[in-house]
Motif scaffolding. Structure first.
Motif, mmCIF file in Angstrom:
data_model
loop_
_atom_site.group_PDB
_atom_site.id
_atom_site.type_symbol
_atom_site.label_atom_id
_atom_site.label_comp_id
_atom_site.label_asym_id
_atom_site.label_seq_id
_atom_site.Cartn_x
_atom_site.Cartn_y
_atom_site.Cartn_z
ATOM 1 N N UNK A 5 -2.229 24.849 44.395
ATOM 2 C CA UNK A 5 -2.191 23.458 44.225
ATOM 3 C C UNK A 5 -1.901 22.758 45.499
ATOM 4 N N UNK A 6 -1.094 23.215 46.508
ATOM 5 C CA UNK A 6 -1.123 22.555 47.686
ATOM 6 C C UNK A 6 -2.494 22.895 48.572
ATOM 7 N N UNK A 7 -3.170 23.705 48.295
ATOM 8 C CA UNK A 7 -4.575 23.838 48.976
ATOM 9 C C UNK A 7 -5.624 23.105 48.501
ATOM 10 N N UNK A 8 -5.408 22.674 47.349
ATOM 11 C CA UNK A 8 -6.575 22.046 46.548
ATOM 12 C C UNK A 8 -6.850 20.860 47.074
ATOM 13 N N UNK A 9 -8.277 20.345 47.175
ATOM 14 C CA UNK A 9 -8.661 19.075 47.516
ATOM 15 C C UNK A 9 -7.982 18.047 46.814
ATOM 16 N N UNK A 10 -7.476 16.950 47.393
ATOM 17 C CA UNK A 10 -6.784 15.999 46.850
ATOM 18 C C UNK A 10 -7.844 14.610 47.210
ATOM 19 N N UNK A 11 -7.849 13.526 46.221
ATOM 20 C CA UNK A 11 -8.564 12.450 46.531
ATOM 21 C C UNK A 11 -7.698 11.760 47.537
ATOM 22 N N UNK A 12 -8.458 10.569 48.000
ATOM 23 C CA UNK A 12 -7.790 9.800 48.895
ATOM 24 C C UNK A 12 -6.687 8.975 48.359
ATOM 25 N N UNK A 13 -5.810 8.582 49.267
ATOM 26 C CA UNK A 13 -4.588 7.919 48.623
ATOM 27 C C UNK A 13 -4.937 6.579 48.161
ATOM 28 N N UNK A 15 -3.278 3.850 44.296
ATOM 29 C CA UNK A 15 -2.476 3.931 43.422
ATOM 30 C C UNK A 15 -2.804 3.951 41.813
ATOM 31 N N UNK A 16 -4.136 4.386 41.934
ATOM 32 C CA UNK A 16 -4.631 4.906 40.448
ATOM 33 C C UNK A 16 -4.781 6.119 40.541
ATOM 34 N N UNK A 17 -4.971 6.891 41.414
ATOM 35 C CA UNK A 17 -5.466 8.275 40.995
ATOM 36 C C UNK A 17 -4.347 9.475 42.045
ATOM 37 N N UNK A 18 -3.987 8.795 43.256
ATOM 38 C CA UNK A 18 -3.386 9.819 44.143
ATOM 39 C C UNK A 18 -2.253 9.212 45.014
ATOM 40 N N UNK A 19 -1.123 8.978 44.490
ATOM 41 C CA UNK A 19 0.090 8.530 45.255
ATOM 42 C C UNK A 19 1.379 9.717 45.247
ATOM 43 N N UNK A 20 2.367 9.426 45.596
ATOM 44 C CA UNK A 20 3.300 10.561 45.553
ATOM 45 C C UNK A 20 3.672 11.009 43.890
ATOM 46 N N UNK A 21 3.922 9.855 43.082
ATOM 47 C CA UNK A 21 4.224 10.048 41.720
ATOM 48 C C UNK A 21 3.015 10.708 41.253
ATOM 49 N N UNK A 22 1.698 10.417 41.167
ATOM 50 C CA UNK A 22 0.850 10.921 40.537
ATOM 51 C C UNK A 22 0.571 12.516 40.995
ATOM 52 N N UNK A 23 0.633 12.737 42.315
ATOM 53 C CA UNK A 23 0.446 14.219 42.810
ATOM 54 C C UNK A 23 1.707 14.933 42.123
ATOM 55 N N UNK A 24 3.026 14.532 42.095
ATOM 56 C CA UNK A 24 3.706 15.506 41.325
ATOM 57 C C UNK A 24 3.946 15.570 39.963
ATOM 58 N N UNK A 25 3.024 14.606 39.299
ATOM 59 C CA UNK A 25 2.917 14.504 37.671
ATOM 60 C C UNK A 25 1.719 15.505 37.573
ATOM 61 N N UNK A 26 0.760 15.564 38.496
ATOM 62 C CA UNK A 26 -0.486 16.510 38.410
ATOM 63 C C UNK A 26 0.277 18.088 38.571
ATOM 64 N N UNK A 27 1.066 18.323 39.509
ATOM 65 C CA UNK A 27 1.664 19.447 39.669
ATOM 66 C C UNK A 27 2.389 19.743 38.368
ATOM 67 N N UNK A 28 3.224 19.071 37.821
ATOM 68 C CA UNK A 28 3.995 19.452 36.669
ATOM 69 C C UNK A 28 3.076 19.839 35.573
ATOM 70 N N UNK A 29 1.997 18.908 35.398
ATOM 71 C CA UNK A 29 1.047 19.261 34.217
ATOM 72 C C UNK A 29 0.298 20.421 34.335
ATOM 73 N N UNK A 30 0.044 20.829 35.519
ATOM 74 C CA UNK A 30 -0.658 22.237 35.860
ATOM 75 C C UNK A 30 0.342 23.315 35.526
ATOM 76 N N UNK A 31 1.341 23.029 35.598
ATOM 77 C CA UNK A 31 2.397 24.211 35.451
ATOM 78 C C UNK A 31 2.744 24.005 33.683
#
Length: 128
Positions: A5-13, A15-31
């Motif tokens: 997860x930490x090494x995966x490519x992330x979109x540019x910052x 507020x629609x796809x990639x901010x701190x909350x969406x990043x953490x939300x994606x991590x939890x959904x991945x789990x």
């Protein structure tokens, strides 16, 4: 899984796809967890809307506490590998809080400039 997860490519910052909350939300959904953002109805599409949501929700810590409780995560005192937290850290938006993931040695968090490691003090930690 955390390393991938930490090494995966992330979109540019943004507020629609990639901010701190969406990043953490994606991590939890991945789990395999339900989305804490969906569980609590958190929705926004701009920085202004995000600030309104955070303000009305009592702050980032209060919003994530509600979201993580809604998906069944328990608060813990000491983080273990992969656990999540809300961190106290200087941020460019002045809120000075962000989401974090414990790597076993330091906190990972995402900011406008990318993923940062080792910064922030946990305000609350949840076991994943």
């Amino acid at each position: 899984m955390l390393g991938d997860f930490l090494r995966s490519a992330q979109p540019a910052w943004d507020y629609r796809q990639h901010d701190c909350s969406r990043w953490l939300d994606r991590y939890l959904c991945m789990l395999g967890y339900a989305s804490p953002m969906e569980a609590t109805g958190i929705q926004y599409d701009s920085e202004r809307e995000a600030k309104v949501v955070i303000g009305r929700g009592g702050g980032l810590l209060a919003l994530w506490t509600a979201g993580l409780e809604a998906i069944g995560l328990e608060e813990v005192e000491t983080p273990a590998l992969g656990d999540v937290a809300i961190l106290s850290v200087p941020t460019d938006d002045g809120e000075d809080q962000t989401c974090g993931i414990w790597t076993g040695k330091r906190w990972a968090s995402v900011h406008r400039t990318g993923t940062a490691f080792g910064i922030g003090d946990p305000l609350k930690v949840w076991r994943v």
